[in-house]
Design a protein around this motif. Structure first.
Motif, short mmCIF file in Angstrom:
data_model
loop_
_atom_site.label_atom_id
_atom_site.label_comp_id
_atom_site.label_asym_id
_atom_site.label_seq_id
_atom_site.Cartn_x
_atom_site.Cartn_y
_atom_site.Cartn_z
N LYS A 1 27.49 -27.96 -38.03
CA LYS A 1 26.49 -27.52 -38.62
C LYS A 1 25.16 -28.47 -38.00
O LYS A 1 24.07 -28.12 -38.01
CB LYS A 1 26.10 -27.48 -40.02
CG LYS A 1 27.02 -26.83 -40.70
CD LYS A 1 27.39 -25.37 -40.74
CE LYS A 1 28.95 -25.13 -41.01
NZ LYS A 1 28.94 -23.79 -41.77
N ILE B 1 40.76 -26.56 -44.90
CA ILE B 1 40.65 -25.83 -45.87
C ILE B 1 41.92 -25.13 -45.97
O ILE B 1 42.78 -25.27 -47.01
CB ILE B 1 39.50 -24.76 -46.15
CG1 ILE B 1 38.06 -25.59 -45.94
CG2 ILE B 1 39.99 -24.08 -47.28
CD1 ILE B 1 36.85 -24.74 -45.81
N ARG C 1 34.34 -27.22 -32.37
CA ARG C 1 35.26 -27.16 -33.74
C ARG C 1 35.97 -28.58 -33.95
O ARG C 1 37.07 -28.74 -33.61
CB ARG C 1 36.35 -25.88 -33.07
CG ARG C 1 36.00 -24.52 -32.62
CD ARG C 1 35.28 -24.01 -33.65
NE ARG C 1 35.70 -23.43 -34.92
CZ ARG C 1 35.38 -24.09 -36.08
NH1 ARG C 1 34.18 -24.22 -36.16
NH2 ARG C 1 35.82 -23.43 -37.00
N ASP D 1 33.07 -30.54 -50.35
CA ASP D 1 32.90 -30.09 -48.82
C ASP D 1 31.29 -30.36 -48.54
O ASP D 1 30.43 -29.66 -48.92
CB ASP D 1 33.04 -28.56 -48.90
CG ASP D 1 33.09 -27.85 -47.54
OD1 ASP D 1 32.43 -28.62 -46.75
OD2 ASP D 1 33.52 -26.87 -47.41
N PHE E 1 31.58 -20.42 -50.44
CA PHE E 1 32.01 -20.26 -49.05
C PHE E 1 33.46 -19.57 -49.18
O PHE E 1 34.10 -19.71 -50.20
CB PHE E 1 32.38 -21.78 -48.17
CG PHE E 1 32.69 -21.84 -46.99
CD1 PHE E 1 31.97 -20.95 -46.06
CD2 PHE E 1 33.90 -22.31 -46.58
CE1 PHE E 1 32.30 -21.03 -44.83
CE2 PHE E 1 34.23 -22.12 -45.16
CZ PHE E 1 33.33 -21.43 -44.50
N ASP F 1 37.14 -25.30 -41.47
CA ASP F 1 37.96 -24.41 -41.72
C ASP F 1 39.43 -24.43 -41.86
O ASP F 1 40.11 -24.21 -42.86
CB ASP F 1 37.60 -22.91 -40.84
CG ASP F 1 36.48 -22.24 -41.11
OD1 ASP F 1 35.98 -22.27 -42.28
OD2 ASP F 1 36.17 -21.45 -40.53
N THR G 1 32.04 -31.63 -41.42
CA THR G 1 32.17 -31.12 -40.06
C THR G 1 30.93 -31.17 -39.14
O THR G 1 30.09 -31.85 -39.65
CB THR G 1 32.38 -29.28 -40.41
OG1 THR G 1 32.27 -28.71 -39.02
CG2 THR G 1 31.25 -28.88 -40.96
N TYR H 1 27.09 -29.53 -45.00
CA TYR H 1 25.53 -29.57 -44.75
C TYR H 1 25.00 -30.86 -45.26
O TYR H 1 23.71 -31.01 -45.43
CB TYR H 1 24.89 -28.52 -45.67
CG TYR H 1 25.41 -27.12 -45.39
CD1 TYR H 1 24.99 -26.46 -44.07
CD2 TYR H 1 26.53 -26.51 -45.81
CE1 TYR H 1 25.56 -25.38 -43.42
CE2 TYR H 1 26.82 -25.23 -45.33
CZ TYR H 1 26.56 -24.65 -44.26
OH TYR H 1 27.19 -23.49 -43.87
C1 LIG Z 1 30.39 -23.58 -42.11
C2 LIG Z 1 31.20 -24.11 -43.39
C3 LIG Z 1 32.43 -24.60 -43.12
C4 LIG Z 1 33.38 -24.57 -41.81
O1 LIG Z 1 32.95 -24.99 -40.99
P1 LIG Z 1 33.64 -25.48 -39.55
O2 LIG Z 1 32.94 -24.94 -38.44
O3 LIG Z 1 35.08 -24.61 -39.50
O4 LIG Z 1 33.78 -27.01 -39.63
C5 LIG Z 1 33.11 -25.19 -44.23
N1 LIG Z 1 32.50 -25.29 -45.33
C6 LIG Z 1 31.30 -24.79 -45.57
C7 LIG Z 1 30.63 -24.88 -46.96
C8 LIG Z 1 30.50 -24.13 -44.57
O5 LIG Z 1 29.47 -23.75 -44.87
#
Ligand SMILES: *Cc1c(COP(=O)(O)O)cnc(C)c1O
Length: 371
Positions: free
Chosen positions: A233, A109, A240, A204, A130, A106, A230, A207
């Protein structure tokens, strides 16, 4: 510092405070609503795309020992070099690529949006996707261009290429697999978007572990590709830690925009321990993928339910009445994410995170009772 009794303190006039806020804070900020995080205490949490499996006890002990060694009186390593080395060792980061760390992806971004937000710049993304891409664009005062996905939530490559030619965006967001749809973009489509985009294209891959495609190994092959990832997930949502990988010339600029100690010392101590235990996370990911298949089949067998094929750790399902389903599940202490009313394309859609086998059984049992 420890006040057993609250001490009555002089307070400024409420109306005066409200007037100062209204006169000072940007109108577009005041008109926003804060990102809503539902309280989930004691609930089955199938709403936030987390890994439902806790880390095994032995690994938790190793983490505890690493945390105990952290000097909390000192600032963390500003560059996070140990974390970057652990990422490079655990993942197919090509030699010569650079990494910037974020307090979750986040934050990155926001950093990337800030870095490109010159007058005349636009940000473009397929939708639904997102929400943070749009939110940070708005905060930075950059126009956000949404390109609709196809009705089956596949990427509309022609519409993307036409919009890129028309808008000349500084930044294209491409979540693949996408949230909340779970579908990934075809590699050939991404390559054509990279070739057409005048600015940076961020794929991004939050997943990516739950699917079979990644551009991470090829990140240096294109002059304008950033891969965003990240640990949230796959099992470390609470720590974080997000990261972006790209050619060093891009990363050097993003590094200037982030705050100096954005990844705290505890996270910097924990992440290398978990990344070194790659087998633990990959077993959990494999279990989630197997459960995803079983849950998708069980949901699709219900009358009126459509399940979108997923490369992620959640399923987007269209149901006859999403608001009613959401409320009935909530009454039974099961939390999913209701997208009904959030976007035209997501009418009657719920996003359900793949839980543990027991959680998924509880979900299906609750639906048996109520539908
Ligand atoms: C969950 C998510 C993020 C952000 O995840 P962080 O917990 O801030 O690392 C970024 N992009 C997508 C598509 C997500 O679903």
């Amino acid at each position: 510092m420890n006040h057993a009794q609250p001490i009555p303190a002089p307070r400024a006039d409420e109306a005066e405070v409200a007037a100062r806020v209204a006169a000072t804070v940007r109108a577009d900020v005041r008109s926003l609503t804060a990102y809503h995080v539902p309280k989930a205490d004691g609930m089955v949490m199938l709403h936030a795309n987390e890994n439902p499996h806790p880390l095994p006890a032995a690994l938790r002990r190793t983490i505890a020992a690493a945390v105990a060694r952290v000097g909390l009186n000192r600032y963390p390593d500003g560059a996070g070099d140990a974390v970057k080395a652990a990422l490079a060792a655990a993942l197919p980061v090509p030699q010569g690529a650079a990494i910037v760390l974020g307090n979750g992806s986040d934050e990155l971004i926001q950093v990337l949006t800030t870095a490109v937000a010159r007058p005349g710049a636009a940000v473009l993304s397929p939708e639904p996707t997102f929400a943070m891409y749009r939110i940070y664009a708005r905060q930075s005062g950059v126009p956000y261009v949404a390109v609709p996905l196809r009705a089956d939530f596949a990427l509309d490559e022609d519409a993307m290429l036409a919009a890129i030619a028309r808008e000349r965006p500084a930044l294209v967001w491409l979540a693949s697999p996408n949230n909340p749809t779970g579908r990934r973009a075809g590699t050939a489509s991404i390559e054509r978007i990279l070739a057409a985009a005048p600015g940076v294209v961020v794929v991004d891959e939050a997943y990516a572990d739950f699917g079979d495609a990644s551009l991470l190994p090829r990140v240096l092959e294109f002059p304008n590709l950033v891969v965003l990832r990240t640990l949230s997930k796959v099992g470390l949502a609470g720590a974080r830690l997000g990261y972006a990988v790209a050619h060093p010339a891009w990363i050097a600029e993003f590094d200037k925009v982030r705050s100096p100690y954005n990844v705290n010392a505890l996270t910097q101590a924990v992440a290398p321990v978990v990344l070194a235990a790659a087998d633990v996370l990959s077993e959990q990911v494999a279990a989630i993928r197997a459960e995803r298949q079983a849950l998708a089949e069980a949901l699709a067998a219900r009358p009126g339910v459509t399940v979108v094929p997923s490369d992620a750790n959640f399923l987007l399902v269209r149901v006859p009445d999403a608001d009613a389903w959401f409320e009935r599940l909530k009454e039974r202490r099961i939390l999913v994410k209701n997208f009904n009313g959030s976007h035209r394309a997501l009418e009657n859609c719920l996003r359900i995170t793949v839980g543990t086998p027991a959680e998924n059984r509880a979900l299906l049992a609750a639906l048996d009772e109520t539908t």
